[in-house]
Write a protein that holds these residues in place. Structure first.
Motif, PDB file in Angstrom:
ATOM      1  N   LEU B  79       1.022  -1.101   0.255  1.00 48.53           N
ATOM      2  CA  LEU B  79      -0.106  -0.045   0.055  1.00 48.53           C
ATOM      3  C   LEU B  79       0.797   1.023   0.128  1.00 48.53           C
ATOM      4  N   VAL B  80       2.043   1.381   0.796  1.00 42.07           N
ATOM      5  CA  VAL B  80       2.750   2.406   0.781  1.00 42.07           C
ATOM      6  C   VAL B  80       3.193   2.776  -0.829  1.00 42.07           C
ATOM      7  N   ALA B  81       3.314   1.828  -1.326  1.00 44.65           N
ATOM      8  CA  ALA B  81       4.073   1.952  -2.791  1.00 44.65           C
ATOM      9  C   ALA B  81       2.974   2.609  -3.547  1.00 44.65           C
ATOM     10  N   LEU B  82       1.907   2.431  -3.322  1.00 47.28           N
ATOM     11  CA  LEU B  82       0.648   2.965  -4.298  1.00 47.28           C
ATOM     12  C   LEU B  82       0.493   4.321  -4.046  1.00 47.28           C
ATOM     13  N   GLY B  83       0.701   5.064  -2.958  1.00 47.36           N
ATOM     14  CA  GLY B  83       0.809   6.506  -2.876  1.00 47.36           C
ATOM     15  C   GLY B  83      -0.290   7.162  -3.143  1.00 47.36           C
ATOM     16  N   PRO B  84      -0.436   8.287  -4.047  1.00 41.79           N
ATOM     17  CA  PRO B  84      -1.483   9.073  -3.866  1.00 41.79           C
ATOM     18  C   PRO B  84      -2.773   8.614  -4.192  1.00 41.79           C
ATOM     19  N   LEU B 141       0.086   5.051   7.573  1.00 42.44           N
ATOM     20  CA  LEU B 141       0.411   5.188   5.807  1.00 42.44           C
ATOM     21  C   LEU B 141       0.470   6.639   5.376  1.00 42.44           C
ATOM     22  N   PHE B 142      -0.558   7.350   5.930  1.00 42.27           N
ATOM     23  CA  PHE B 142      -1.026   8.751   5.755  1.00 42.27           C
ATOM     24  C   PHE B 142       0.353   9.497   5.868  1.00 42.27           C
ATOM     25  N   ASN B 143       0.988   9.117   7.290  1.00 40.83           N
ATOM     26  CA  ASN B 143       2.220  10.065   7.645  1.00 40.83           C
ATOM     27  C   ASN B 143       3.235   9.563   6.822  1.00 40.83           C
ATOM     28  N   ALA B 144       3.523   8.533   6.153  1.00 41.94           N
ATOM     29  CA  ALA B 144       4.633   8.201   5.231  1.00 41.94           C
ATOM     30  C   ALA B 144       4.153   8.767   3.803  1.00 41.94           C
ATOM     31  N   TRP B 145       3.132   9.086   3.514  1.00 41.87           N
ATOM     32  CA  TRP B 145       2.590   9.553   2.134  1.00 41.87           C
ATOM     33  C   TRP B 145       3.014  11.287   2.119  1.00 41.87           C
ATOM     34  N   GLU B 146       2.673  11.496   3.277  1.00 40.25           N
ATOM     35  CA  GLU B 146       2.906  13.167   3.480  1.00 40.25           C
ATOM     36  C   GLU B 146       4.614  13.405   3.578  1.00 40.25           C
ATOM     37  N   ALA B 147       5.065  12.568   4.174  1.00 35.19           N
ATOM     38  CA  ALA B 147       6.688  13.006   4.522  1.00 35.19           C
ATOM     39  C   ALA B 147       7.370  12.568   3.248  1.00 35.19           C
ATOM     40  N   ILE B 148       6.696  11.693   2.411  1.00 34.23           N
ATOM     41  CA  ILE B 148       7.426  11.463   1.006  1.00 34.23           C
ATOM     42  C   ILE B 148       7.170  12.550   0.151  1.00 34.23           C
ATOM     43  N   ASN B 149       5.976  13.079   0.180  1.00 33.44           N
ATOM     44  CA  ASN B 149       5.628  14.292  -0.764  1.00 33.44           C
ATOM     45  C   ASN B 149       6.417  15.536  -0.260  1.00 33.44           C
ATOM     46  N   CYS B 150       6.806  15.646   1.124  1.00 27.64           N
ATOM     47  CA  CYS B 150       7.620  16.993   1.497  1.00 27.64           C
ATOM     48  C   CYS B 150       9.010  16.509   1.157  1.00 27.64           C
ATOM     49  N   GLY B 151       9.390  15.418   0.807  1.00 28.39           N
ATOM     50  CA  GLY B 151      10.782  15.027   0.404  1.00 28.39           C
ATOM     51  C   GLY B 151      11.578  14.516   1.714  1.00 28.39           C
ATOM     52  N   ARG B 152      10.992  14.502   2.921  1.00 34.73           N
ATOM     53  CA  ARG B 152      11.671  14.209   4.067  1.00 34.73           C
ATOM     54  C   ARG B 152      11.864  12.823   4.280  1.00 34.73           C
ATOM     55  N   PRO B 159       8.089   1.862   4.108  1.00 42.36           N
ATOM     56  CA  PRO B 159       7.661   0.631   4.722  1.00 42.36           C
ATOM     57  C   PRO B 159       8.069   0.303   6.134  1.00 42.36           C
ATOM     58  N   ARG B 160       9.397   0.432   6.333  1.00 48.19           N
ATOM     59  CA  ARG B 160      10.002   0.139   7.880  1.00 48.19           C
ATOM     60  C   ARG B 160       9.430   1.052   8.807  1.00 48.19           C
ATOM     61  N   PHE B 161       9.483   2.349   8.397  1.00 51.84           N
ATOM     62  CA  PHE B 161       9.025   3.494   9.314  1.00 51.84           C
ATOM     63  C   PHE B 161       7.631   3.073   9.797  1.00 51.84           C
ATOM     64  N   VAL B 162       6.683   2.723   8.894  1.00 50.70           N
ATOM     65  CA  VAL B 162       5.385   2.634   9.248  1.00 50.70           C
ATOM     66  C   VAL B 162       5.459   1.465  10.036  1.00 50.70           C
ATOM     67  N   LEU B 163       5.815   0.308   9.585  1.00 50.68           N
ATOM     68  CA  LEU B 163       5.632  -1.003  10.405  1.00 50.68           C
ATOM     69  C   LEU B 163       6.066  -0.889  11.448  1.00 50.68           C
ATOM     70  N   THR B 164       7.728  -0.309  11.641  1.00 51.30           N
ATOM     71  CA  THR B 164       8.245  -0.068  13.202  1.00 51.30           C
ATOM     72  C   THR B 164       7.329   0.631  14.033  1.00 51.30           C
ATOM     73  N   THR B 165       6.858   2.004  13.712  1.00 50.63           N
ATOM     74  CA  THR B 165       6.108   2.705  14.521  1.00 50.63           C
ATOM     75  C   THR B 165       4.940   1.998  15.113  1.00 50.63           C
ATOM     76  N   VAL B 166       4.249   1.588  14.025  1.00 49.18           N
ATOM     77  CA  VAL B 166       2.855   1.061  14.369  1.00 49.18           C
ATOM     78  C   VAL B 166       2.903  -0.101  15.248  1.00 49.18           C
ATOM     79  N   PHE B 167       3.697  -0.957  14.933  1.00 50.97           N
ATOM     80  CA  PHE B 167       3.856  -2.207  15.799  1.00 50.97           C
ATOM     81  C   PHE B 167       4.488  -1.726  17.214  1.00 50.97           C
ATOM     82  N   GLU B 168       5.853  -1.234  17.133  1.00 53.36           N
ATOM     83  CA  GLU B 168       6.456  -1.109  18.347  1.00 53.36           C
ATOM     84  C   GLU B 168       6.288  -0.066  19.096  1.00 53.36           C
ATOM     85  N   GLY B 169       5.854   1.180  18.436  1.00 56.64           N
ATOM     86  CA  GLY B 169       5.595   2.454  19.102  1.00 56.64           C
ATOM     87  C   GLY B 169       6.750   3.039  19.103  1.00 56.64           C
TER      88      GLY B 169
END
Lengths: 179, 179
Positions: B79-84, B141-152, B159-169
DNA sequence: ACCGTTGTGAACATGAGTGTTCACCTGCTC
DNA sequence: GAGCAGGTGAACACTCATGTTCACAACGGT
């Protein structure tokens, strides 16, 4: 008075960002002319709503002792209670295109970012950027507000949900871990 | 072809939900008349964009083996890869007011909700409602897309960011815990 | 009773987005 | 070359949000 007008405008515009000024005026039980006299243009109204929300956050922020290690818990608990007025800041489309508003939002983020940076390595993990942690917090808030709106989440449960999820994650600590 | 038209409409409407049909047509390098011939009305265009995104998700969903315990990781990564195009579904204002779209979104959520429910008690904690966990995933997911858009954020890190954060906090496991 | 303030409805002009039609051009097949 | 499908720009009417003005009513303080 004008306070109630801004609050009404907040909820109406949040529910439907394309709502007409007539809708806002009617929802506030006020004439469209009166609305126009206070806020001559639509963008003026939007900016006033945003600034009102930012003022609210400033006042909340000033009650939080950012030097304490549990400042985040305190802050989140207070922000959850604010509800729609803060949600407006994070959701209203095109709000970030207003220079003054964007500046105030950054200004509002700064102490939290500093706090997060300071806690990284002790209470917060250091392998994630501070901005990512900040946005994760915001996302949790957003989820809570949405769930409260749908009636799925009791407002008093919200802070616990947000803090638990954001800090500890959704994985079951006893058993599993990601590969 | 029409495919490119829908993709362009997706990004334009996502960036500015109030963009005019003329803007969409111009961005797609196509005459407004042509746009109108394909999608006679604005809501028809929006529904087509939403349905296109839902088709995309369906096709992705069909490649995921929901019986595996790591199905969530697989799904999120895809899903992360699908983007906008998927972001459009979760962000476009008023989209939930369309009955058909809302039905398809619920239909899209169901297998994921079932998966979450099944994993609660093993890989996922059982003291949070399944819908809350689902929305936490979406928020990531939403956070990741937004961050990608901003170039950050680099798309490959997402995917790693999302999974790590959501699962482990975001809490540092070694030291701290909430009171 | 007078007057300034404040709110109100009605009315108007304007501009923008939208839906619709039409005549014209292009590229294709037969 | 005839015919046809698809794309294009121009033009039109219509609706609606918006900004603006005006005359009138309600109210409070002097």
């Amino acid at each position: 008075m004008s306070v109630h007008l801004l609050h009404t405008a907040t909820s109406v515009l949040l529910k439907d960002p394309t709502a007409s000024l007539g809708d806002v005026a009617r929802a506030a039980g006020v004439g469209r002319t009166t609305l126009h006299k206070r806020f001559p243009t639509r963008t003026a109204l939007v900016r006033a709503v945003a600034n009102d929300a930012l003022d609210l956050i400033d006042s909340v922020s000033s009650h939080v002792d950012f030097s304490r290690d549990d400042a985040i818990e305190d802050l989140i608990t207070r922000l959850v209670a604010l509800g729609p007025r803060v949600e407006f800041l994070l959701r209203f489309p095109g709000l970030e295109r207003d220079d003054e508003i964007r500046r105030r939002i950054e200004e509002m983020d700064r102490p939290v970012l500093d706090l997060i940076t300071r806690l990284q390595g002790s209470r917060l993990r250091a392998d994630l950027p501070a901005w990512w942690i900040l946005h994760t917090l915001y996302a949790g808030l957003f989820n809570a507000w949405e769930a409260i709106n749908c009636g799925r989440l009791a407002p008093l449960d919200a802070p616990r949900f947000v803090l638990t999820t954001v800090f500890e994650g959704v994985a079951n600590v006893g058993t599993a871990d990601r590969s």
